[in-house]
Scaffold this active site. Structure first.
Site, PDB file in Angstrom:
ATOM      1  CB  SER A  16      -6.416   1.249   6.156  1.00 21.75           C
ATOM      2  OG  SER A  16      -5.599   0.124   6.606  1.00 21.75           O
ATOM      3  CB  SER A 145       8.601  -9.635  -0.294  1.00 22.34           C
ATOM      4  OG  SER A 145      10.054  -9.483   0.057  1.00 22.34           O
ATOM      5  CE1 TYR A 159       6.482  -9.992   4.458  1.00 18.47           C
ATOM      6  CE2 TYR A 159       8.429 -10.204   3.481  1.00 18.47           C
ATOM      7  CZ  TYR A 159       7.297  -9.684   3.574  1.00 18.47           C
ATOM      8  OH  TYR A 159       7.068  -8.607   2.562  1.00 18.47           O
ATOM      9  CB  ALA A 161       8.669 -19.577   4.548  1.00 19.94           C
TER      10      ALA A 161
HETATM   11  P1  NDP Z   1       1.663  -1.692   6.043  1.00 19.98           P
HETATM   12  O1  NDP Z   1       2.214  -2.249   7.358  1.00 19.98           O
HETATM   13  O2  NDP Z   1       1.935  -0.090   5.779  1.00 19.98           O
HETATM   14  O3  NDP Z   1       0.034  -1.720   5.756  1.00 19.98           O
HETATM   15  C1  NDP Z   1      -0.429  -3.125   6.093  1.00 19.98           C
HETATM   16  C2  NDP Z   1      -1.745  -3.217   5.789  1.00 19.98           C
HETATM   17  O4  NDP Z   1      -2.385  -4.381   6.070  1.00 19.98           O
HETATM   18  C3  NDP Z   1      -2.637  -2.184   6.519  1.00 19.98           C
HETATM   19  O5  NDP Z   1      -3.683  -1.646   5.754  1.00 19.98           O
HETATM   20  C4  NDP Z   1      -3.265  -2.966   7.926  1.00 19.98           C
HETATM   21  O6  NDP Z   1      -4.569  -2.643   8.158  1.00 19.98           O
HETATM   22  C5  NDP Z   1      -3.248  -4.339   6.995  1.00 19.98           C
HETATM   23  N1  NDP Z   1      -3.362  -5.453   8.168  1.00 19.98           N
HETATM   24  C6  NDP Z   1      -1.936  -5.759   8.613  1.00 19.98           C
HETATM   25  N2  NDP Z   1      -2.250  -6.582   9.558  1.00 19.98           N
HETATM   26  C7  NDP Z   1      -3.450  -7.454   9.099  1.00 19.98           C
HETATM   27  C8  NDP Z   1      -4.145  -8.223   9.597  1.00 19.98           C
HETATM   28  N3  NDP Z   1      -3.918  -9.216  10.640  1.00 19.98           N
HETATM   29  N4  NDP Z   1      -5.517  -8.814   8.855  1.00 19.98           N
HETATM   30  C9  NDP Z   1      -5.965  -7.715   8.088  1.00 19.98           C
HETATM   31  N5  NDP Z   1      -5.389  -6.628   7.702  1.00 19.98           N
HETATM   32  C10 NDP Z   1      -4.233  -6.307   8.115  1.00 19.98           C
HETATM   33  O7  NDP Z   1       2.499  -2.571   4.805  1.00 19.98           O
HETATM   34  P2  NDP Z   1       2.772  -2.233   3.376  1.00 19.98           P
HETATM   35  O8  NDP Z   1       2.234  -1.421   2.696  1.00 19.98           O
HETATM   36  O9  NDP Z   1       4.190  -2.041   3.543  1.00 19.98           O
HETATM   37  O10 NDP Z   1       2.811  -3.854   2.874  1.00 19.98           O
HETATM   38  C11 NDP Z   1       1.863  -4.089   1.866  1.00 19.98           C
HETATM   39  C12 NDP Z   1       2.328  -5.327   1.226  1.00 19.98           C
HETATM   40  O11 NDP Z   1       3.464  -5.369   0.412  1.00 19.98           O
HETATM   41  C13 NDP Z   1       2.389  -6.636   2.138  1.00 19.98           C
HETATM   42  O12 NDP Z   1       1.886  -7.735   1.523  1.00 19.98           O
HETATM   43  C14 NDP Z   1       3.976  -6.674   2.434  1.00 19.98           C
HETATM   44  O13 NDP Z   1       4.297  -7.857   2.906  1.00 19.98           O
HETATM   45  C15 NDP Z   1       4.384  -6.240   0.996  1.00 19.98           C
HETATM   46  N6  NDP Z   1       5.719  -5.851   0.793  1.00 19.98           N
HETATM   47  C16 NDP Z   1       6.002  -4.566   1.546  1.00 19.98           C
HETATM   48  C17 NDP Z   1       7.333  -4.301   1.554  1.00 19.98           C
HETATM   49  C18 NDP Z   1       7.883  -2.855   1.989  1.00 19.98           C
HETATM   50  O14 NDP Z   1       9.048  -2.641   2.024  1.00 19.98           O
HETATM   51  N7  NDP Z   1       6.957  -2.072   2.596  1.00 19.98           N
HETATM   52  C19 NDP Z   1       8.467  -4.947   0.845  1.00 19.98           C
HETATM   53  C20 NDP Z   1       8.045  -6.288   0.029  1.00 19.98           C
HETATM   54  C21 NDP Z   1       6.846  -6.459   0.312  1.00 19.98           C
HETATM   55  P3  NDP Z   1      -4.409  -1.531   9.577  1.00 19.98           P
HETATM   56  O15 NDP Z   1      -4.039  -0.158   8.953  1.00 19.98           O
HETATM   57  O16 NDP Z   1      -5.955  -1.660   9.979  1.00 19.98           O
HETATM   58  O17 NDP Z   1      -3.415  -2.028  10.527  1.00 19.98           O
END
Ligand code: NDP
Length: 252
Positions: A16, A145, A159, A161
């Site tokens: 999303s 990450s 995180y 870990a």
């Molecule tokens: P965002 O916070 O922008 O988006 C998170 C997404 O995950 C949203 O779609 C959200 O849904 C969904 N989400 C959050 N919590 C839950 C939950 N409890 N159950 C189900 N869905 C959930 O994250 P990013 O796009 O930045 O991150 C994407 C991935 O990349 C993650 O795994 C993150 O750890 C990894 N990452 C990101 C980095 C960064 O700098 N951004 C760096 C390194 C890794 P909703 O919209 O409904 O809330």
């Protein structure tokens, strides 16, 4: 280059917003039917679906909570009923809570491990079972990450870990199911401009930029393009691998 993705069905968790949204858009542009998940922000998820449908491609959104295994089972049942068995699973959704080790409670720890690591186990298990039931191969890509390797520097040990745990799990999964035609890889991100990190980035921009040799944070779209290649037919010989897309923040 034809990535051979047209007509496939991908489940993208956290599609999303942020990186997951761009992965959903990128896959859809290659002709993939995308089932994208959201947890709370249904409107955002429906906007992504609308954006994809406006291009003549197919997508739908399903609510799924990383802390609720029943919602994961429902996701697979619904996706299977609506589109058919998935060919690709992208474990992208995750959380990045803050807390220094001296202050972390057991509940902080367990919550993060459950949402970021146990969910990857459960969703991957559902995907593998579906592949076996349909006697077809599949591709799993986990978003991890640089913190899995470096450790956290700003109060995110739980995180780090959880993201490191994904690596060991993914390698085991890759070994156990290679002979079933199921591949499993990881994409390690550095700093990507999304809601997850935006306020921290604003507070400490100089610190983060000083750690990135390329001198800029990544945009979600460029991470999505790499992810799309990694689940494409051009990546059939990759399994058990972790790719670093960090602007040089992680070099190993
Ligand atoms: P965002 O916070 O922008 O988006 C998170 C997404 O995950 C949203 O779609 C959200 O849904 C969904 N989400 C959050 N919590 C839950 C939950 N409890 N159950 C189900 N869905 C959930 O994250 P990013 O796009 O930045 O991150 C994407 C991935 O990349 C993650 O795994 C993150 O750890 C990894 N990452 C990101 C980095 C960064 O700098 N951004 C760096 C390194 C890794 P909703 O919209 O409904 O809330």
């Amino acid at each position: 280059m034809d990535l051979g993705l047209s007509g496939k069905h991908a489940i993208v968790t956290g599609g999303s917003r942020g990186v997951g949204k761009e992965i959903a858009l990128s896959l859809a542009a290659e002709g993939v039917h995308v089932t994208l998940t959201y947890q709370g922000q249904r409107e955002k998820a429906e906007e992504v679906v609308g954006e994809i449908q406006a291009t003549g491609r197919n997508a739908h959104a399903v609510k799924m909570d990383l802390a609720d295994s029943t919602s994961m089972q429902a996701l697979f049942q619904q996706a299977n009923a609506q589109v058919g068995a998935a060919d690709i699973l992208i474990n992208n959704a995750g959380v990045w809570p803050k807390g220094y080790i001296k202050d972390l409670t057991l509940s902080d720890w367990t919550d993060t491990i459950n949402k970021n690591l146990t969910s990857v186990f459960l969703l991957s298990q559902l995907f593998v079972q579906q592949c076996l039931d349909h006697q077809k191969g599949g591709k799993i890509l986990n978003i991890t990450s640089q913190a899995a390797f470096h450790g956290a520097t700003t109060g995110h040990a739980h995180y780090a870990a959880s993201k490191a745990g994904i690596l060991g799990f993914a390698r085991s999964l890759a070994r156990e199911h290679a002979s079933d035609g199921i591949t499993v890889n990881n994409l390690a991100l550095g700093i990507v401009e999304t809601d997850m990190i935006r306020s921290s980035l604003q507070e400490k921009e100089d610190y983060y930029l000083s750690r990135i040799p390329l001198g800029r944070v990544a945009q979600p779209k460029e991470m999505a393009e790499i992810a799309t290649f990694l689940v494409s037919e051009k990546a059939n010989y990759l399994t058990g691998s972790t790719f670093d897309a960090t602007g040089g923040m992680l070099m190993r």
